[in-house]
Design a protein around this motif. Structure first.
Motif, PDB file in Angstrom:
ATOM      1  N   GLU A  77     -12.862  11.634  -0.639  1.00 59.45           N
ATOM      2  CA  GLU A  77     -14.238  12.055  -0.386  1.00 59.45           C
ATOM      3  C   GLU A  77     -14.694  11.609   0.997  1.00 59.45           C
ATOM      4  N   ALA A  80     -13.077  13.819   3.533  1.00 59.03           N
ATOM      5  CA  ALA A  80     -13.718  15.136   3.540  1.00 59.03           C
ATOM      6  C   ALA A  80     -15.067  15.069   4.256  1.00 59.03           C
ATOM      7  N   GLU A  81     -15.821  14.000   4.016  1.00 62.65           N
ATOM      8  CA  GLU A  81     -17.111  13.837   4.695  1.00 62.65           C
ATOM      9  C   GLU A  81     -16.917  13.704   6.199  1.00 62.65           C
ATOM     10  N   LYS A  83     -14.379  14.818   7.977  1.00 62.20           N
ATOM     11  CA  LYS A  83     -13.939  16.111   8.504  1.00 62.20           C
ATOM     12  C   LYS A  83     -15.125  17.062   8.619  1.00 62.20           C
ATOM     13  N   LYS A  84     -15.999  17.045   7.615  1.00 60.73           N
ATOM     14  CA  LYS A  84     -17.176  17.912   7.637  1.00 60.73           C
ATOM     15  C   LYS A  84     -18.093  17.537   8.790  1.00 60.73           C
ATOM     16  N   LYS A  87     -16.578  18.709  11.999  1.00 59.80           N
ATOM     17  CA  LYS A  87     -16.709  20.163  12.115  1.00 59.80           C
ATOM     18  C   LYS A  87     -18.134  20.535  12.518  1.00 59.80           C
ATOM     19  N   GLU A  88     -19.115  19.887  11.876  1.00 57.85           N
ATOM     20  CA  GLU A  88     -20.510  20.172  12.219  1.00 57.85           C
ATOM     21  C   GLU A  88     -20.807  19.793  13.658  1.00 57.85           C
TER      22      GLU A  88
END
Length: 153
Positions: A77, A80-81, A83-84, A87-88
């Motif tokens: 998790e 993933a956070e 990476k997000k 990306k943002e």
């Protein structure tokens, strides 16, 4: 022990049918049966204890596995956070760059001209860079010097 007890029981029956003394064999049989009973009880207690220990160990293993899975899930998790968020941030930089380049056509130093298009966003953009006044001779034809550059946005 059970086999020996069976033999003693048969001998006692035969001796009593013949009218012989069975007292000594009966005492031996009683003692043998008592030892067999104690041995069976000890075996049952040992197996019960071992079974309880195995159940306890299995429960502890399950708890360890649950903890490991929870840690792996939490790690995934977080990844993933991250990476997000990356990306943002990249998308935000792209949007800012697109906004800045959409409103300007800039004359750069040394005669290089940069032309941008409004509202165009793409992952790969092909840009022709031509230095003004530079010519390349290919023998019979003289052409402007230029280089095609792929830019990842």
């Amino acid at each position: 022990m059970d086999g020996h007890a069976g033999v003693l029981d048969s001998e006692i029956k035969l001796d009593s049918a013949r009218g012989g003394d069975t007292k000594k064999k009966q005492e031996e049989l009683d003692e043998l049966q008592k030892k067999a009973s104690e041995l069976a009880e000890t075996t049952i207690n040992t197996l019960t204890t071992a079974n309880e220990d195995l159940k306890k160990a299995a429960k502890e293993d399950q708890e360890v596995q649950r903890a490991e899975k929870a840690a792996e899930k939490k790690k995934a998790e977080k990844a993933a956070e991250k990476k997000k968020a990356e990306k943002e941030a990249a998308e935000e930089r792209i949007e800012k760059a697109a906004e800045a380049s959409a409103t300007e056509t800039t004359e750069a130093t040394e005669g290089v001209r940069i032309v941008t298009t409004e509202g165009t966003t793409s992952e790969h953009v092909s840009i022709d860079v031509v230095s003004e006044g530079a010519l390349v001779s290919t023998g019979t034809v003289t052409e402007p010097a230029g280089k095609n550059v792929d830019v990842k946005v």
